[in-house]
Design a protein around this motif. Structure first.
Motif, mmCIF file in Angstrom:
data_model
loop_
_atom_site.group_PDB
_atom_site.id
_atom_site.type_symbol
_atom_site.label_atom_id
_atom_site.label_comp_id
_atom_site.label_asym_id
_atom_site.label_seq_id
_atom_site.Cartn_x
_atom_site.Cartn_y
_atom_site.Cartn_z
ATOM 1 N N ASP A 132 25.067 85.430 -22.126
ATOM 2 C CA ASP A 132 24.233 86.573 -22.481
ATOM 3 C C ASP A 132 24.619 87.863 -21.764
ATOM 4 O O ASP A 132 23.921 88.871 -21.878
ATOM 5 N N PRO B 185 18.662 89.237 -23.061
ATOM 6 C CA PRO B 185 17.950 88.023 -23.472
ATOM 7 C C PRO B 185 16.441 88.203 -23.391
ATOM 8 O O PRO B 185 15.926 89.250 -22.989
ATOM 9 N N ALA B 186 15.703 87.127 -23.729
ATOM 10 C CA ALA B 186 14.245 87.203 -23.863
ATOM 11 C C ALA B 186 13.533 87.469 -22.544
ATOM 12 O O ALA B 186 12.408 87.971 -22.542
ATOM 13 N N GLU B 187 14.168 87.168 -21.390
ATOM 14 C CA GLU B 187 13.507 87.401 -20.110
ATOM 15 C C GLU B 187 13.272 88.877 -19.839
ATOM 16 O O GLU B 187 12.439 89.244 -19.010
ATOM 17 N N TYR C 259 7.254 85.237 -23.171
ATOM 18 C CA TYR C 259 8.558 84.817 -23.702
ATOM 19 C C TYR C 259 8.818 83.366 -23.358
ATOM 20 O O TYR C 259 8.207 82.772 -22.463
ATOM 21 N N SER D 126 12.561 80.741 -23.354
ATOM 22 C CA SER D 126 13.987 80.610 -23.674
ATOM 23 C C SER D 126 14.494 79.265 -23.193
ATOM 24 O O SER D 126 13.924 78.651 -22.280
ATOM 25 N N GLU E 114 18.397 77.254 -22.477
ATOM 26 C CA GLU E 114 19.855 77.325 -22.475
ATOM 27 C C GLU E 114 20.431 75.969 -22.100
ATOM 28 O O GLU E 114 19.852 75.224 -21.304
ATOM 29 N N LYS F 126 22.213 79.745 -25.628
ATOM 30 C CA LYS F 126 20.952 80.228 -25.078
ATOM 31 C C LYS F 126 20.158 80.887 -26.185
ATOM 32 O O LYS F 126 20.636 81.808 -26.844
ATOM 33 N N GLY G 194 16.147 82.451 -27.288
ATOM 34 C CA GLY G 194 14.881 82.898 -26.733
ATOM 35 C C GLY G 194 14.033 83.618 -27.758
ATOM 36 O O GLY G 194 14.531 84.102 -28.779
ATOM 37 N N ARG H 248 10.601 86.386 -27.740
ATOM 38 C CA ARG H 248 9.684 87.210 -26.966
ATOM 39 C C ARG H 248 8.656 87.825 -27.891
ATOM 40 O O ARG H 248 8.989 88.277 -28.993
ATOM 41 N N SER I 110 20.182 90.033 -30.970
ATOM 42 C CA SER I 110 18.836 90.272 -30.453
ATOM 43 C C SER I 110 18.168 91.377 -31.264
ATOM 44 O O SER I 110 18.840 92.204 -31.891
#
Length: 713
Positions: free
Chosen positions: A48, A129-131, A403, A405, A407, A416, A418, A420, A467
């Motif tokens: 990612d 990524p979703a974090e 969120y 996710s 991986e 990975k 995810g 959100r 994304s």
């Protein structure tokens, strides 16, 4: 590698001739260890993101933070501080998990206070990524500072002087870390005095053949101070509590002197104008965080609470005098603003032995914002309040985000995925007009990252990611205000602005770990762009609006080469096509950017570096920006037993960088030009001091998020 070396040595031992057999035993005893080392790649890639390892590289050679970004592979930074990963959309910059909420110029100045010696690595996420919060359509650049320090006291003292034309730029800073058993304290302070002088013009040709030409001189006298401090207490190896505070306090003072030629239908008019613009932005953020490292696999729980406050006093006074006295007058505006942000979040990571991990988290944010505009007109005998140009505006926004996710590494493939979700409630209210705006919307933001290794030994791999991102309107843009800039231009807010959404997909190939080629496409709906229109005789209004769409497609290449043992070059190429639909007109352009960084080590003398960059003409909203190119040169040398470094640098040595753009709408053309003192000469000094045993500097986590970047000082 160590096992292979042992096998080779064993073979050599067995091959010793008989006459040397008597010496075998002694020979083996005297051989203790063989160390095999290799140069670490500057760039490594995960599913990612890709990571630029600054520590122990040429980029850790006496630069400031903005220089490091400018010279890093895959990043594009102009001397005016505009940072991008690809195309034209702005990026989000984070430092040790703290999102920097400053405007572009203020962020550039802050990054200049960082030292390359304090930077461990930079994470670049074109598609986060979703974090990470969804509001980062241009991608995220995450700067991670070094962790390694010593028991007791360690720190850095730095100073810099730069000549900008006939004006000085000077700065100094200190950072100190102290550790005693389970307690770790840190702090830092940086101060900058920035004096500079700009020249430029704005020429506006109207549909009725009239013309206004402004020649401007701008005298800047700015002071900036930034500070940071905190405490970390380790209850055990697994549990720690952190309290930190970051802040800044600045005074920005600009004077504008303008000569005006106004060719109107009734005959030519000449004039001059004087503007005094004073701003005192202040920002403070306090964060309390708890971290629990649950196991050796990487499972963890993190809980963070944060309070941030930003306020600004701002006044703008304009006095103009014309040969036609009916046009003479004055405008004075005071625009104080303040923002309070409260946030809390929890993030949980569960790592598994089968090379997989699951992450989940939740976050709540509340923002309270106020803006005031007090407008006054010059009545000849004094200032009189302009009721129609004044306003008080209050705004509240609440965000609930969550969120998840997952991986996993499957043989040579890393995957990975995810998802959100973000809920937004917002409400704004004008205390003067009674106008109210209300928003209530929810969005899903999926992401997917795939990285497949083709040949592990050669470092060849392919990657694909996707994304969906959002850009919410800045708080200032939502205010229903009208701010007069000069006699012929004003800024206006737009309470009807809606968020924009971007789908982003990227595919690429990595060869020998360092050579990369990426193709990307970004499609944006409800695109937010600040455009201009004529609203009354000769007065142009600048307002942010939503437009149907904006699309970018491009190719990015990165290629490092070693020309000689002590001469290395890193090169980047960005070719992209951008098109925007504005006022039923499609504006399109193909643009190219190229940069080349050369580093040469002159043994026992100095480290030399040469940087070159070229950007072809490109579009920004409904403006056509001209080409940009420049060359920088620098040299540095370690002194005082390698504890200090002195650096001499020259920027834009051919004095070619200038800002020029043309905006066209409804038969009106605005030609803008500005020349800043980009050709500079600077000398800097940095000294490291330390005492004690080694310890690990704690990484300080904070939930400062995209909302801070919208506070808009």
């Amino acid at each position: 590698m160590k096992a292979a070396c042992t096998a080779i040595l064993a073979c050599l031992y067995l091959a010793v001739p008989p006459e040397a057999a008597a010496q075998r035993k002694d020979t083996v005893r005297t051989l203790k260890e063989v160390n095999v080392s290799a140069r670490r790649p500057l760039v490594t890639r995960k599913a990612d993101r890709y990571i630029i390892h600054i520590e122990n590289s040429a980029l850790a050679n006496g630069y400031n933070g903005l220089d490091v970004l400018q010279k890093s592979p895959g990043l594009w930074v102009s001397p005016d501080g505009n940072i991008r990963i690809s195309g034209t959309q702005a990026v989000t910059v984070m430092i040790n998990d703290v999102v920097q909420r400053m405007s572009g110029p203020e962020l550039a100045e802050y990054l200049r206070t960082l030292r390359s010696e304090d930077i461990a690595k930079i994470e670049v996420m074109a598609n986060p990524p979703a974090e990470f919060e969804a509001a980062s359509a241009g991608g995220i650049i995450h700067i991670i500072l070094k962790k390694g320090r010593q028991q007791g006291i360690t720190g850095t003292v730095s100073a810099m002087y730069k000549q900008q034309g006939n004006k000085p730029y000077a700065g100094a800073g200190i950072s100190v870390d102290y550790k005693l058993k389970k307690l770790y304290a840190f702090g830092g302070f940086n101060y900058i005095r920035d004096n500079s002088f700009y020249t430029g013009y704005t020429a506006t040709d109207y549909a009725d053949k009239s013309r206004i030409y402004y020649y401007n001189e701008r005298d800047n006298n700015n002071r900036r101070a930034q500070y940071r401090g905190g405490l970390v207490y380790d209850f055990s190896a697994a549990h720690s509590l952190t309290l930190q505070h970051n802040g800044s306090n600045s005074r920005l003072f600009q004077r504008f002197y303008s000569d005006i030629d106004y060719n109107k239908p009734g005959g030519p008019v000449t004039g001059n104008a004087f503007t005094e613009w004073v701003r005192t932005p202040r920002f403070g953020s306090s964060t309390l965080s708890y971290a629990w490292n649950m196991d050796t696999l990487g499972s963890s729980l993190k809980v963070i609470a944060d309070f941030s406050q930003a306020d600004k006093e701002e006044t703008n006074t304009l006095v103009s005098r014309y040969s036609d006295t009916a046009l003479s007058g004055g405008i004075r505006t005071a625009t104080p603003s303040g923002t309070d942000m409260y946030s809390a979040q929890a993030d949980y990571t569960r790592a598994f032995r089968n090379k997989s991990a699951a992450r989940t988290g939740i976050k709540y944010v509340r923002i309270d914002r106020y803006n005031t505009i007090n407008a006054e007109n010059d009545a000849g005998t004094g200032w009189e309040k302009n009721t129609g140009g004044s306003d008080d505006f209050e705004y509240r926004e609440q965000l609930l985000m969550f969120y998840g996710s997952y991986e996993k590494q499957i043989n040579k493939t890393s995957i990975k995925a995810g998802l959100r979700g973000e809920q937004t409630w917002s409400r704004g209210h004008s205390l003067i007009t009674g106008e109210t705006i209300s928003r209530n919307y929810f969005g899903w933001f999926p992401s997917l990252f795939v990285d497949h290794t083709l040949q592990e030994q050669k470092g060849n791999s392919i990657h694909l990611n996707y994304s969906r991102r959002v850009r919410r309107p800045a708080y200032n843009d939502l205010n229903p205000y009208r701010l007069q800039v000069n006699d012929f231009a004003l800024l206006a807010g737009n309470p009807n602005l809606q968020p924009q959404y971007t789908h982003s997909i990227q595919a690429g190939y990595t060869w020998h770990r360092e050579y990369t080629a990426d193709l990307y496409v970004k499609a944006t709906t409800n695109y937010i762009a600040q455009t201009a229109r004529t609203i009354q005789e000769r007065v142009i209004e600048h307002m942010s609006k939503n437009y149907p769409g904006h699309t970018e497609a491009g190719l990015s290449l990165s290629a490092p080469f070693t020309i000689l043992k002590n001469w290395r070059t890193d090169n980047g190429l960005l070719l992209y096509f951008a098109t925007t639909e504005i006022d039923e007109v499609r504006i399109s352009r193909t643009s190219i950017s190229f940069k080349s960084m050369h580093t040469y080590t002159w043994q026992k003398v100095a480290d030399l570096d040469l940087y070159m960059e070229y950007n072809s003409p490109f579009i920004r909203d409904n403006s056509r920006m001209s080409e940009i190119w420049y060359v920088d040169l620098g040299m540095s040398r370690r002194i005082l037993k390698n504890k200090a470094r002195v650096r001499l640098s020259f920027t834009d040595i051919f004095n070619t960088f200038r800002e020029k753009n043309i905006t066209e709408f409804a038969g009106t053309t605005v030609d803008f030009y500005q020349k800043r003192p980009t050709r500079t000469a600077a000398i800097s000094f940095m000294w490291n001091f330390s005492a004690g045993k080694a310890f690990t500097k704690k990484r300080i986590d904070a939930n400062n998020s995209d909302e801070k970047s919208r506070m808009g000082n």
